[in-house]
Design a protein around this motif. Structure first.
Motif, PDB file in Angstrom:
ATOM      1  N   GLU A  26       0.816  -1.214   0.000  1.00 18.04           N
ATOM      2  CA  GLU A  26       0.000   0.000   0.000  1.00 18.04           C
ATOM      3  C   GLU A  26       0.851   1.267   0.000  1.00 18.04           C
ATOM      4  O   GLU A  26       0.501   2.258  -0.647  1.00 18.04           O
ATOM      5  CB  GLU A  26      -0.978  -0.005   1.178  1.00 18.04           C
ATOM      6  N   VAL A  65       1.922   1.602  -3.697  1.00 16.49           N
ATOM      7  CA  VAL A  65       0.898   2.031  -4.661  1.00 16.49           C
ATOM      8  C   VAL A  65       0.418   3.449  -4.372  1.00 16.49           C
ATOM      9  O   VAL A  65       0.072   4.194  -5.302  1.00 16.49           O
ATOM     10  CB  VAL A  65      -0.301   1.050  -4.704  1.00 16.49           C
ATOM     11  N   GLU A 107       2.927   5.691  -5.949  1.00 15.26           N
ATOM     12  CA  GLU A 107       2.808   5.642  -7.406  1.00 15.26           C
ATOM     13  C   GLU A 107       1.591   6.434  -7.881  1.00 15.26           C
ATOM     14  O   GLU A 107       1.665   7.188  -8.855  1.00 15.26           O
ATOM     15  CB  GLU A 107       2.702   4.184  -7.875  1.00 15.26           C
ATOM     16  N   CYS A 108       0.460   6.264  -7.196  1.00 10.52           N
ATOM     17  CA  CYS A 108      -0.751   6.995  -7.581  1.00 10.52           C
ATOM     18  C   CYS A 108      -0.572   8.499  -7.381  1.00 10.52           C
ATOM     19  O   CYS A 108      -1.097   9.306  -8.150  1.00 10.52           O
ATOM     20  CB  CYS A 108      -1.950   6.496  -6.773  1.00 10.52           C
ATOM     21  N   ASN A 110       0.730  10.543 -10.263  1.00 10.65           N
ATOM     22  CA  ASN A 110      -0.147  10.787 -11.409  1.00 10.65           C
ATOM     23  C   ASN A 110      -1.227  11.832 -11.150  1.00 10.65           C
ATOM     24  O   ASN A 110      -1.954  12.210 -12.067  1.00 10.65           O
ATOM     25  CB  ASN A 110      -0.817   9.474 -11.834  1.00 10.65           C
ATOM     26  N   ILE A 132      -7.193   2.264  -4.231  1.00 11.50           N
ATOM     27  CA  ILE A 132      -5.836   2.762  -4.474  1.00 11.50           C
ATOM     28  C   ILE A 132      -4.974   1.669  -5.102  1.00 11.50           C
ATOM     29  O   ILE A 132      -4.208   1.919  -6.039  1.00 11.50           O
ATOM     30  CB  ILE A 132      -5.201   3.268  -3.163  1.00 11.50           C
ATOM     31  N   SER A 180      -3.347   1.704  -9.127  1.00 19.36           N
ATOM     32  CA  SER A 180      -1.917   1.615  -9.461  1.00 19.36           C
ATOM     33  C   SER A 180      -1.687   0.831 -10.746  1.00 19.36           C
ATOM     34  O   SER A 180      -0.623   0.915 -11.357  1.00 19.36           O
ATOM     35  CB  SER A 180      -1.145   0.947  -8.318  1.00 19.36           C
ATOM     36  N   ASN A 181      -2.700   0.026 -11.132  1.00 22.10           N
ATOM     37  CA  ASN A 181      -2.614  -0.777 -12.356  1.00 22.10           C
ATOM     38  C   ASN A 181      -1.378  -1.683 -12.342  1.00 22.10           C
ATOM     39  O   ASN A 181      -0.707  -1.865 -13.364  1.00 22.10           O
ATOM     40  CB  ASN A 181      -2.594   0.129 -13.593  1.00 22.10           C
ATOM     41  N   HIS A 182      -1.098  -2.230 -11.146  1.00 19.40           N
ATOM     42  CA  HIS A 182       0.063  -3.111 -10.962  1.00 19.40           C
ATOM     43  C   HIS A 182      -0.461  -4.534 -10.781  1.00 19.40           C
ATOM     44  O   HIS A 182      -0.950  -4.900  -9.714  1.00 19.40           O
ATOM     45  CB  HIS A 182       0.861  -2.653  -9.739  1.00 19.40           C
TER      46      HIS A 182
END
Length: 229
Positions: free
Chosen positions: A93, A96, A99-100, A103, A142, A146-148
Motif C-alpha cells: 500500500e 501504490v 505511485e498513484c 499521477n 488505491i 496503481s494498475n500493478h
C-alpha cells in the motif's frame, strides 16, 4: 455475529461457505486442531459436497487449515500470521499510494472522498458491516488504481483474511465513537498526503493508520480467541 455473506458481492456457494468458516476460525469459534469434513460442512450449510470441498481448498490455500485423509484440520490464525499480513499490506500500500500520487489522479481522490462520506454515514447508523466494506473499498481502490498486476494478485491473496479481521475489529470500534471519528480522519490524512505528493508524508500517514488498526485488530481477535479457549 456471523460473517455477513449477504452484504458482499455475489459469489459461489463454495465462497460463501469459505467466508463463514473463515470467520469461525479467525474469531476462535473453530479452534486449532478441530477437524471438519466435507459431509459435516455440506450438512451445516445446506449444500452439496462439491461447494464444501471448494471451501476447504480455499481455506487451505489461505493457510487456515490443512487437508488430511480423515478431514480438514484447523490451523488457525496466529499473531505472527497477522503481523506478516500487516507487513505485506504496508509494503504494497505504501508503494501504490506513492505511485498513484505521482499521477495526480483527481477522479481517484474524488472516489476516496466518496468512500469516506459513506464511512461517516455508516458510523452514524452504527452499521459496522457497511463501514468495514467502505474501509476495504478505500484501500482496494488505491491498489487497483496503481494498475500493478502483481501487487493486485498479492492483495487478492490476503484480502479475505483482512476483511474478516476488519469486521471483527470494527464491531468493537463502533462501541467508541471517538475511535471511529479518528479512523476516518486517518483515512483523510492519507488522501491529503497523496495529494501533496510527498512520499515521506504518505508513508508516515499510512504507518500511523496501520499502527492504530493493528492495535484494535489484535485486541479484538486474539483476546477473543483466548476467551473462547
Amino acid at each position: 455475529m456471523s460473517f455477513p455473506v449477504e452484504r458482499l458481492p455475489s459469489s459461489s456457494k463454495g465462497d460463501e461457505i469459505a467466508s463463514l468458516m473463515r470467520f469461525e476460525i479467525i474469531s476462535g469459534r473453530l479452534k486449532k486442531g478441530d477437524v471438519v469434513s466435507e459431509n459435516s460442512l455440506a450438512k451445516t450449510y445446506h449444500a452439496s459436497r462439491s461447494p464444501a470441498r471448494e471451501a476447504l481448498r480455499i481455506l487451505q490455500a489461505e493457510g487456515l487449515l490443512r487437508l488430511e485423509r480423515l478431514g480438514a484440520v484447523v490451523v488457525g490464525l496466529t499473531e505472527k500470521d497477522m503481523e506478516e499480513i500487516n507487513d505485506v499490506r504496508f509494503l504494497i500500500e505504501s508503494f501504490v499510494m506513492k505511485e498513484c500520487a505521482k499521477n495526480a489522479n483527481d477522479s481517484l481522490y474524488a472516489y476516496l472522498r466518496y468512500t469516506l462520506e459513506n464511512m461517516r454515514i455508516s458510523a452514524i447508523n452504527n452499521d459496522f458491516v457497511e463501514f468495514s466494506i467502505q474501509d476495504i473499498t478505500f484501500h482496494e481502490a488505491i491498489i487497483e488504481a496503481s494498475n500493478h498486476k502483481r501487487i493486485l494478485h498479492v492483495w487478492k491473496g490476503i484480502k479475505n483474511i483482512v476483511v474478516t479481521a476488519l469486521l471483527i475489529a470494527t464491531e468493537k470500534r463502533m462501541m467508541e465513537r471517538d475511535q471511529i471519528d479518528n479512523l476516518i480522519k486517518k483515512h483523510s490524512d492519507i488522501i491529503d498526503a497523496m495529494k501533496d505528493g510527498d512520499a515521506q508524508k504518505i508513508e508516515d500517514a499510512l504507518k500511523i493508520h496501520f499502527v492504530d488498526t493493528r492495535k484494535t485488530v489484535f485486541e479484538s481477535i486474539f483476546t477473543n480467541q483466548s476467551m473462547t479457549e
